[in-house]
Write an enzyme that holds these catalytic residues in place. Sequence first.
Site, PDB file in Angstrom:
ATOM      1  N   ASP A  56       0.843  -1.196   0.000  1.00 10.33           N
ATOM      2  CA  ASP A  56       0.000   0.000   0.000  1.00 10.33           C
ATOM      3  C   ASP A  56       0.879   1.246   0.000  1.00 10.33           C
ATOM      4  O   ASP A  56       1.688   1.452   0.899  1.00 10.33           O
ATOM      5  CB  ASP A  56      -0.876   0.008   1.255  1.00 10.33           C
ATOM      6  CG  ASP A  56      -1.791   1.220   1.291  1.00 10.33           C
ATOM      7  OD1 ASP A  56      -2.861   1.171   0.651  1.00 10.33           O
ATOM      8  OD2 ASP A  56      -1.438   2.234   1.938  1.00 10.33           O
TER       9      ASP A  56
ATOM     10  N   TYR B 220       2.694   9.867   0.122  1.00  2.65           N
ATOM     11  CA  TYR B 220       3.759   9.301   0.955  1.00  2.65           C
ATOM     12  C   TYR B 220       5.160   9.616   0.412  1.00  2.65           C
ATOM     13  O   TYR B 220       6.153   9.422   1.117  1.00  2.65           O
ATOM     14  CB  TYR B 220       3.615   7.775   1.097  1.00  2.65           C
ATOM     15  CG  TYR B 220       2.312   7.289   1.690  1.00  2.65           C
ATOM     16  CD1 TYR B 220       1.451   8.162   2.352  1.00  2.65           C
ATOM     17  CD2 TYR B 220       1.930   5.955   1.597  1.00  2.65           C
ATOM     18  CE1 TYR B 220       0.253   7.719   2.892  1.00  2.65           C
ATOM     19  CE2 TYR B 220       0.740   5.505   2.138  1.00  2.65           C
ATOM     20  CZ  TYR B 220      -0.105   6.405   2.775  1.00  2.65           C
ATOM     21  OH  TYR B 220      -1.288   5.945   3.307  1.00  2.65           O
TER      22      TYR B 220
ATOM     23  N   LYS C 296      -2.803   6.004  -4.171  1.00  2.39           N
ATOM     24  CA  LYS C 296      -3.935   6.903  -3.887  1.00  2.39           C
ATOM     25  C   LYS C 296      -3.647   8.303  -4.411  1.00  2.39           C
ATOM     26  O   LYS C 296      -2.486   8.718  -4.462  1.00  2.39           O
ATOM     27  CB  LYS C 296      -4.169   6.997  -2.372  1.00  2.39           C
ATOM     28  CG  LYS C 296      -4.064   5.674  -1.637  1.00  2.39           C
ATOM     29  CD  LYS C 296      -4.350   5.806  -0.165  1.00  2.39           C
ATOM     30  CE  LYS C 296      -3.966   4.532   0.570  1.00  2.39           C
ATOM     31  NZ  LYS C 296      -2.544   4.446   0.942  1.00  2.39           N
TER      32      LYS C 296
ATOM     33  N   HIS D  62      -7.789   9.351  -1.917  1.00  2.00           N
ATOM     34  CA  HIS D  62      -7.172   9.221  -0.589  1.00  2.00           C
ATOM     35  C   HIS D  62      -8.065   9.767   0.540  1.00  2.00           C
ATOM     36  O   HIS D  62      -8.246   9.124   1.562  1.00  2.00           O
ATOM     37  CB  HIS D  62      -5.818   9.937  -0.594  1.00  2.00           C
ATOM     38  CG  HIS D  62      -4.872   9.483   0.462  1.00  2.00           C
ATOM     39  ND1 HIS D  62      -3.515   9.474   0.294  1.00  2.00           N
ATOM     40  CD2 HIS D  62      -5.082   9.023   1.717  1.00  2.00           C
ATOM     41  CE1 HIS D  62      -2.929   9.017   1.396  1.00  2.00           C
ATOM     42  NE2 HIS D  62      -3.868   8.746   2.273  1.00  2.00           N
TER      43      HIS D  62
HETATM   44  N1  NAP Z   1      -5.841   5.931   3.668  1.00  2.00           N
HETATM   45  C1  NAP Z   1      -5.383   6.671   4.646  1.00  2.00           C
HETATM   46  O1  NAP Z   1      -5.815   7.820   4.874  1.00  2.00           O
HETATM   47  C2  NAP Z   1      -4.329   6.112   5.549  1.00  2.00           C
HETATM   48  C3  NAP Z   1      -4.075   6.715   6.799  1.00  2.00           C
HETATM   49  C4  NAP Z   1      -3.108   6.139   7.614  1.00  2.00           C
HETATM   50  C5  NAP Z   1      -2.418   5.004   7.190  1.00  2.00           C
HETATM   51  N2  NAP Z   1      -2.668   4.449   5.970  1.00  2.00           N
HETATM   52  C6  NAP Z   1      -1.949   3.237   5.485  1.00  2.00           C
HETATM   53  O2  NAP Z   1      -2.041   2.222   6.472  1.00  2.00           O
HETATM   54  C7  NAP Z   1      -0.741   1.800   6.851  1.00  2.00           C
HETATM   55  C8  NAP Z   1      -0.720   1.334   8.281  1.00  2.00           C
HETATM   56  O3  NAP Z   1      -1.184   2.330   9.166  1.00  2.00           O
HETATM   57  P1  NAP Z   1      -0.205   3.144  10.146  1.00  2.00           P
HETATM   58  O4  NAP Z   1       1.141   3.211   9.525  1.00  2.00           O
HETATM   59  O5  NAP Z   1      -0.928   4.414  10.446  1.00  2.00           O
HETATM   60  O6  NAP Z   1      -0.215   2.334  11.509  1.00  2.00           O
HETATM   61  P2  NAP Z   1      -0.060   0.795  11.975  1.00  2.00           P
HETATM   62  O7  NAP Z   1       0.330  -0.081  10.855  1.00  2.00           O
HETATM   63  O8  NAP Z   1      -1.274   0.464  12.780  1.00  2.00           O
HETATM   64  O9  NAP Z   1       1.133   0.907  13.028  1.00  2.00           O
HETATM   65  C9  NAP Z   1       2.446   1.173  12.654  1.00  2.00           C
HETATM   66  C10 NAP Z   1       3.266   1.307  13.939  1.00  2.00           C
HETATM   67  O10 NAP Z   1       3.193   0.098  14.683  1.00  2.00           O
HETATM   68  C11 NAP Z   1       4.495  -0.400  14.955  1.00  2.00           C
HETATM   69  N3  NAP Z   1       4.459  -1.863  14.774  1.00  2.00           N
HETATM   70  C12 NAP Z   1       4.490  -2.552  13.592  1.00  2.00           C
HETATM   71  N4  NAP Z   1       4.388  -3.877  13.804  1.00  2.00           N
HETATM   72  C13 NAP Z   1       4.283  -4.049  15.148  1.00  2.00           C
HETATM   73  C14 NAP Z   1       4.146  -5.175  15.981  1.00  2.00           C
HETATM   74  N5  NAP Z   1       4.108  -6.407  15.465  1.00  2.00           N
HETATM   75  N6  NAP Z   1       4.065  -4.988  17.340  1.00  2.00           N
HETATM   76  C15 NAP Z   1       4.092  -3.742  17.861  1.00  2.00           C
HETATM   77  N7  NAP Z   1       4.227  -2.618  17.119  1.00  2.00           N
HETATM   78  C16 NAP Z   1       4.313  -2.763  15.763  1.00  2.00           C
HETATM   79  C17 NAP Z   1       5.417   0.287  13.978  1.00  2.00           C
HETATM   80  O11 NAP Z   1       6.668   0.541  14.559  1.00  2.00           O
HETATM   81  P3  NAP Z   1       8.046  -0.094  13.923  1.00  2.00           P
HETATM   82  O12 NAP Z   1       8.240   0.592  12.611  1.00  2.00           O
HETATM   83  O13 NAP Z   1       9.059   0.294  14.957  1.00  2.00           O
HETATM   84  O14 NAP Z   1       7.818  -1.566  13.799  1.00  2.00           O
HETATM   85  C18 NAP Z   1       4.706   1.614  13.701  1.00  2.00           C
HETATM   86  O15 NAP Z   1       5.101   2.573  14.658  1.00  2.00           O
HETATM   87  C19 NAP Z   1       0.121   3.034   6.550  1.00  2.00           C
HETATM   88  O16 NAP Z   1       1.483   2.722   6.528  1.00  2.00           O
HETATM   89  C20 NAP Z   1      -0.465   3.456   5.234  1.00  2.00           C
HETATM   90  O17 NAP Z   1       0.020   2.615   4.190  1.00  2.00           O
HETATM   91  C21 NAP Z   1      -3.642   4.989   5.152  1.00  2.00           C
END
Ligand code: NAP
Length: 273
Positions: free
Chosen positions: A43, A48, A73, A106
Amino acid sequence: MAQTVEANGARIPLVGLGTWDLRGRTCARMVEQAIGLGYRHIDTASMYGNEAAVGEGLRASGVPRDEVFITTKVWQSDLRAKDFERSTRDSLAKLKLPSVDLLLIHWPNPSIPLQETIGALCKMKREGLARHIGVSNFTVALVEEAVKLANEPLVNNQIECHPYLDQGKVIAACRERGLSVTAYSPIARGRVGGDAVLSRIGKAHGKTAAQVCLRYLVQQHIVAIPRTSRPQRLKENFDVFDFKLSPAEMKAIAALAHPRGRIVEWSGTPDWN
Ligand SMILES: NC(=O)c1ccc[n+]([C@@H]2O[C@H](COP(=O)([O-])OP(=O)(O)OC[C@H]3O[C@@H](n4cnc5c(N)ncnc54)[C@H](OP(=O)(O)O)[C@@H]3O)[C@@H](O)[C@H]2O)c1
């Protein structure tokens, strides 16, 4: 269980790698390693600033292009028809791909008519720049409106979704119209790591709290795109297909939802339900 979900003609891998905040060589390396470990869904987004690195990682993996599902997006400021097309073409140029598997709006932009944006989105599919199209951060009302305006099938709504947030209404609205749901911030930006309920359930299955959280989503056929910058967590976040949560465990996890569970706020979306 199947590792993909089908929606309006699309088949989407249930676990993908989120790449927000991953940049340059780190991003390319994580994408390459994720694909090496079995991930088949990445994704990204124009916003980004990492599409070139995602494309690099994809090519470095050596896995054939058609085996990996790539989502990108178009950002909120590019929702006029002309801008939308330019943004999509820029994304493809950076990814060095002729098309993506899924192209999403997005964030909605209330100051630009949705009809114009949906028209541009459908055009990208008709012209072969996107195999499938969808939306992100769309409320129930916006999903209904988008489906009415679209003359190509919408296959996905990407929304914030994790155990701390009850997204039942928007998920139901998507499913009624054949759209799948992708959970962003699926591990609540890492907050689930120390959760007592998830850890207790995990102990019974020999899994971590994050794995229980991701299993909770995929067991409901919700696509999850956890992000990590740590290679060792890639495997952890993907290893969620070899155990099953009981109905009682699913219920206990659903009970973690609370009214202030949302992490990503956006002032332009007044009513999520
Ligand atoms: N469409 C939208 O508006 C939108 C908005 C937000 C996000 N997104 C997409 O969704 C993806 C994921 O969401 P997100 O990045 O907001 O948050 P997330 O995936 O819920 O959390 C990422 C965080 O969790 C930590 N982490 C990863 N694996 C872990 C595990 N097994 N145990 C504990 N902690 C862990 C990571 O740290 P480390 O790096 O230290 O592992 C990072 O700080 C984004 O990267 C993006 O592609 C889309």
